[in-house]
Design a protein around this motif. Structure first.
Motif, short mmCIF file in Angstrom:
data_model
loop_
_atom_site.label_atom_id
_atom_site.label_comp_id
_atom_site.label_asym_id
_atom_site.label_seq_id
_atom_site.Cartn_x
_atom_site.Cartn_y
_atom_site.Cartn_z
N PRO A 185 -21.77 34.59 54.61
CA PRO A 185 -22.27 34.52 55.99
C PRO A 185 -23.75 34.17 56.05
O PRO A 185 -24.22 33.61 57.02
N GLU A 186 -24.47 34.49 54.96
CA GLU A 186 -25.92 34.22 54.96
C GLU A 186 -26.19 32.72 55.06
O GLU A 186 -27.24 32.30 55.52
N LYS B 168 -26.85 31.22 58.59
CA LYS B 168 -28.09 31.45 59.32
C LYS B 168 -28.84 30.14 59.54
O LYS B 168 -29.67 30.03 60.41
N SER C 10 -26.02 24.11 70.48
CA SER C 10 -25.12 23.45 71.42
C SER C 10 -25.93 22.93 72.59
O SER C 10 -26.75 23.63 73.16
N TYR D 182 -33.59 32.15 74.82
CA TYR D 182 -32.23 31.84 75.26
C TYR D 182 -31.73 32.93 76.20
O TYR D 182 -31.78 34.11 75.87
N LYS E 108 -26.51 31.08 76.54
CA LYS E 108 -26.65 29.84 75.77
C LYS E 108 -27.67 28.89 76.39
O LYS E 108 -27.90 27.80 75.89
N TYR F 230 -29.20 41.26 56.14
CA TYR F 230 -28.24 40.57 57.02
C TYR F 230 -27.00 40.23 56.23
O TYR F 230 -27.03 40.19 55.00
N TRP F 231 -25.90 39.98 56.94
CA TRP F 231 -24.60 39.78 56.28
C TRP F 231 -24.69 38.78 55.15
O TRP F 231 -25.15 37.66 55.34
#
Ligand SMILES: [Zn+2]
Lengths: 551, 235
Positions: free
Chosen positions: A75-76, A79, A85, B33, B36, B130-131
């Protein structure tokens, strides 16, 4: 829309055009004669710019269960945001790109076709779902045959007819484009915690050797007249001494004798000499000679220094890598079809082994006939495909190679173990266009790609530099982003930015053959399967834009 | 200069605003933000300032839906007068953040330096990685005067976390260095910890830790040399 590309400097090896100023006309997604074009609605002034066919990636793991498992494992990596978008979809990932990022990044660097090279047939539905989420580029998937029990059975029986029927059945079920085979027999052996170490060793539980499996598959592919024949990830990949296995594998293709009957993928990973990590060396010089005089083709499998995530159906190799790298690891066993593993790693310039890998792939890029080799990183195994401009710049300039060795502090072990630093060869841009366009198109049997001939698909890249006046310093920047990318006759990139979000086609091969002769064997398999025979596979109508190639 | 920032309205969705002490123009035009939608800070917030030789930002009003306050901050001071949203002080390298109210999850995620003081409670994953990342907090100091949630200081490599109240489960899991103090109660602490020290008022000791004098050492499952010490609870 009818488009005229005016005054571009055109390079198209399929027509022996090398940097000539000319105009091109596009109508209904195809290249046409000026006389057929009629009223031109848009003129692109390509003065001083280089116009070439859209690039083709012959081997990039862009869709399917492996890349997706890799994403959830890292998942890193997500980042890293490439674009938020707004006009386009959000695109993320440094090495393991999201689906939109894959399509956009290819288009921005002038690539318009990419092949997903390893799909377990049973998971091909997932692969197509993901391919359908990748914008812009045309694509296709190669189902994995290497470790299917039926492949081994028919190889053991030497039954080419049954193998043909099986290949036809599986390609149809996967809506695939050809035959992929990974470490033949090794993945089956891995189910018992083992591997096979020679192409002439028996596969556990079967009376067949990897050599017999490859030979029978090549015969089947040739007799079925598949557009792309056998795409192999060789045995003994990634270990010192693997060059010998690769040489033996090339000999199998020589016996078949048919041009392009075997594509040895990410050849770099399979070309080491020596018998331990301490004396590992490059086998590229010897193997290049063999490749140039044989019917096989290859892609580079270039290693890029930095982080990446390796993923292959080669389960035993990934386990060995996990023990070396001591990071995360995923192992996967896919019924009786295949297996797989995923391990994140970092290629370090200072590591003698990684430096040899980096140098070996460049040696291949410089020594193999450009009609036989394709630029690749085996994305994401060697590194991200967005580094192709970097690879090309190194192939085109000795000075840039020398700078790179100095700047990155590449281990001086490569002076002893490879020939890279002594090679004065500098690829011409014409050769590069072959290695990224016409050669992969030819190997894949995609007749309307990799060329600017009248009638070809209007997949075109226009780079903001003059290929007749190449300057080393500007090379990388000139190739990273196109001035225009045109896909199926639509302008999708302008000045390096995505301007239109379209969907490409998915090619698949429809093979005529008698399926009845393997009915009994198939019924037997599905007696024990998790999916019934009727529910197995992908239907054409489930794919967004299928494009069937009939043989 | 002290800058006072106030929300112009109540936010129906989360706002991502990487507010750090910097010059006024940069602050005003800072891209944030709203859901979005990309928008500038001054469109969403009232910005007032006065010159006093300080390098300070005061966040006045409800910031509980505002994420990434002080992200990567290197110097100066931020005072949040009420509650703050997720990721406060993530990747922080220097300076000081004071939150008078409560904080959501991920306070000081992967921070390298500086100081964060939460006067109320903090959520889960204080000072964590972080993950997917291999290291959590590497330096600096986080003080929580109230309670904190689960996973405090996961993969933490350096610096200090002090929880004056209670914490949840998995304090200092996979810890690589640094020091965590929980004056109150915690659940399981230190699983798979390799190095560092956890001081705690009361907790469950995993069977993979062995008693060594007045401390516990482990986690043996990973040949760890971490230390768990039972300390006196704060009165
Ligand atoms: Zn591959």
């Amino acid at each position: 829309m009818t488009i005229m590309i005016k005054n571009g400097i055109v390079v198209d090896p399929t027509q022996n055009i090398d940097g000539e100023k000319m105009d091109l006309f596009i109508k209904n997604g195809k290249l046409v004669e000026e006389s057929e074009a009629g009223k031109v609605e848009k003129v692109i002034d390509a003065n001083g710019m280089t116009v070439v066919p859209g690039g083709i990636d012959i081997h990039a793991h862009i869709a399917g269960p492996k890349i997706n498992a890799g994403r959830s494992m890292r998942p890193e990596d997500l980042k890293y945001v490439r674009s938020k978008s707004n006009k386009t979809r959000c695109a993320m990932g440094k090495v393991l790109l999201t689906c939109p990022a894959i399509g956009y990044e290819y288009a921005k660097m002038g690539y318009t076709t990419a092949i997903e090279p390893a799909t377990p047939t049973i998971y091909s539905i997932h692969t197509h779902e993901e391919l359908d989420s990748i914008p812009i580029v045309d694509k296709a998937a190669l189902p994995l045959f290497g470790n299917w029990h039926l492949t081994f059975k028919f190889a053991a029986e030497g039954d080419v007819e049954k193998m043909k029927a099986f290949v036809a059945w599986a390609i149809d079920k996967a809506k695939g484009y050809g035959i992929k085979i990974v470490n033949p027999g090794g993945v089956e052996a891995w189910m018992y915690g083992k591997n096979v170490h020679s192409i002439h060793e028996l596969i556990p539980g079967f009376e067949a050797t990897p050599a017999e499996v490859l030979t029978t598959l090549m015969k089947a592919a040739v007799e079925l007249n598949l557009p792309h024949k056998v795409h192999v990830h060789c045995n003994n990949l990634g270990v010192p001494g693997s060059a010998e296995t690769t040489a033996e594998t090339i000999k199998l293709a020589e016996k078949i004798g048919k041009e392009n009957c075997l594509h040895i993928t990410h050849v770099q990973f399979n070309s080491y000499t020596g018998d331990s990590w301490k004396n590992i060396g490059s086998g590229a010089e010897e193997l290049s000679k063999l490749i140039n005089s044989s019917p096989v083709t290859v892609d580079m499998g270039q290693v890029i220094f930095g982080h990446t995530t390796t993923m292959t159906a080669d389960g035993p190799f990934e386990f060995a890598l996990f023990k070396l790298a001591k990071t995360k690891w995923i192992n996967k066993d896919v019924e009786i079809e295949t297996g797989g593993g995923i391990v994140p790693i970092t290629y370090r310039a200072k590591s003698p082994v990684n430096a040899v890998q980096w140098a070996t792939s460049l040696e291949f890029g410089l020594l193999v006939d450009p009609d036989k080799i394709v630029v690749s990183t085996d994305y994401p195994n060697g590194g991200p495909f967005v580094e192709y401009p970097y690879i090309i710049s190194l192939l085109m300039s000795k000075k840039l190679r020398e700078n790179e060795v100095k700047e990155k502090n590449v281990s001086n072990y490569i002076e002893r173990a490879t020939s890279l630093l002594s090679l004065d060869i500098e690829r011409s841009f014409y050769d590069i266009v072959k290695m990224t366009r016409s050669t992969p198109a030819k190997i894949l049997g995609l007749k309307n790609k990799g060329t600017l001939r009248i009638g070809a698909d209007a997949d075109i890249a226009i780079y903001p530099f003059n290929c007749n006046e190449v300057r080393d310093e500007e090379l990388l920047k000139s190739l990273e982003r196109t001035a225009y990318t045109i896909k199926s006759g639509e302008i999708v990139v302008k000045d390096g930015e995505i301007v239109s979000d379209i969907w490409g086609k998915t090619f698949w091969v429809k093979v005529n053959s008698e399926r009845e002769i393997i009915e009994e064997e198939l019924n037997d398999v599905f007696k024990y399967y998790t999916v019934s025979k009727n529910n197995y596979g992908v239907k054409e109508e489930w794919i967004r834009k299928p494009e069937v190639v009939k043989v | 200069m002290t800058v006072i920032i106030r929300p112009k309205r109540e936010f129906e969705v989360c706002v991502e605003a990487e507010i750090v002490p910097t010059n006024l123009n940069e602050l005003k035009s800072l891209k944030v933000y709203l859901g979005k939608q990309e928008i500038s800070l001054e469109e969403l917030f009232e910005i007032e300032y006065f010159e006093d030789g300080e390098e300070k930002i005061i966040l006045r009003g409800d910031f509980s839906k505002v994420k990434w306050i002080g992200k990567g901050m290197k110097k100066g001071e931020i005072i949040v007068e009420g509650n703050a949203g997720m990721h406060l002080g993530a990747f922080m390298e220097g300076g000081k953040i004071i939150v008078k109210g409560n904080c959501d999850d991920w306070v000081g995620g992967m921070m390298k330096g500086g100081e964060i003081i939460i006067e109320g409670n903090a959520g889960n994953r204080v000072g964590c990685n972080y993950w997917g990342e291999s290291k959590g907090m590497e330096g600096g100091k986080i003080i929580v005067k109230g309670n904190a949630g689960n996973y405090i200081g996961e993969k933490m490599k350096g610096g200090e976390i002090i929880i004056e109240g209670n914490a949840g489960d998995f304090v200092g899991s996979e810890m690589l260095g640094g020091c965590i103090t929980v004056f109150g109660k915690a659940g399981y602490v230190g699983w798979d910890m390799k190095k560092g020290e956890i001081r705690v008022g009361e907790c469950e000791i995993l069977p993979s830790f062995v008693k060594d004098g007045d401390v516990f050492k482990g986690d043996l499952n990973v040949k760890g040399e971490g230390i768990i010490k039972i300390i006196k609870k704060l009165a």
